[in-house]
Design a protein around this motif. Sequence first.
Motif, PDB file in Angstrom:
ATOM      1  N   GLN A  36      39.915  43.325  38.794  1.00 13.91           N
ATOM      2  CA  GLN A  36      39.143  44.414  38.200  1.00 13.91           C
ATOM      3  C   GLN A  36      38.159  45.021  39.204  1.00 13.91           C
ATOM      4  OE1 GLN A  36      37.487  42.805  34.601  1.00 13.91           O
ATOM      5  NE2 GLN A  36      39.448  42.889  33.536  1.00 13.91           N
ATOM      6  N   LEU A  48      47.520  45.603  43.711  1.00 14.52           N
ATOM      7  CA  LEU A  48      47.759  44.769  42.534  1.00 14.52           C
ATOM      8  C   LEU A  48      46.669  43.697  42.408  1.00 14.52           C
ATOM      9  CD1 LEU A  48      49.638  44.008  40.172  1.00 14.52           C
ATOM     10  CD2 LEU A  48      50.834  42.513  41.771  1.00 14.52           C
ATOM     11  N   ILE A  49      46.302  43.090  43.525  1.00 15.81           N
ATOM     12  CA  ILE A  49      45.227  42.091  43.520  1.00 15.81           C
ATOM     13  C   ILE A  49      43.921  42.717  43.043  1.00 15.81           C
ATOM     14  CG2 ILE A  49      43.771  40.649  45.008  1.00 15.81           C
ATOM     15  CD1 ILE A  49      46.309  40.115  46.695  1.00 15.81           C
ATOM     16  N   LEU A  94      44.029  43.161  39.340  1.00 15.20           N
ATOM     17  CA  LEU A  94      43.861  41.875  38.657  1.00 15.20           C
ATOM     18  C   LEU A  94      42.416  41.380  38.723  1.00 15.20           C
ATOM     19  CD1 LEU A  94      47.116  40.037  39.777  1.00 15.20           C
ATOM     20  CD2 LEU A  94      46.584  40.948  37.506  1.00 15.20           C
TER      21      LEU A  94
END
Length: 167
Positions: A107, A101-102, A105
Amino acid sequence: MKFHQLFLAALKEPKKLAAFRLLPIGKVIQYVFLFIGIYTVISFTRFIFGDASLFEASPELMEYSRTIGWLLYPIAFVLQFVITTFYIFVRISLFGLAGLLIAMLMQRKAEYRHIWRTAAISVTVPLLVTLVLDSFPAWQLNELYLASIVHLLYIALAVKYYPKVRK
């Protein structure tokens, strides 16, 4: 790469931590099992010296521990090893998902297998924090939160060095 090199790089070099995503999975699992062994030995030593008061909680358990005698210790060691293994691998897997997920976020181009390896090597500092804080009863309630924040921070610092997503 030797274990002490992995250990030192995991402590202070996020760029190398990101590069460890390319290590063979066998090497990463060996590194994790090194920590599992250390964690188990420390936990078992505390059990032997009476730090854990599990059997004092129930008279039935006290009687059972007297009945099985010395067999209690190998059973306790194996059980602690299995529980520690399960705990650490679940923890790494969950933080691997958080790392994915990080990466999204930030990219960054990342696959779960790469983030999992990064999470496995970056578990070094959080486990050391947990071992140290476990010695202080006042911090035991907050050690999981603190170790989790440290783990996420190390993963985020490593993901920063992952390649960017092409648009």
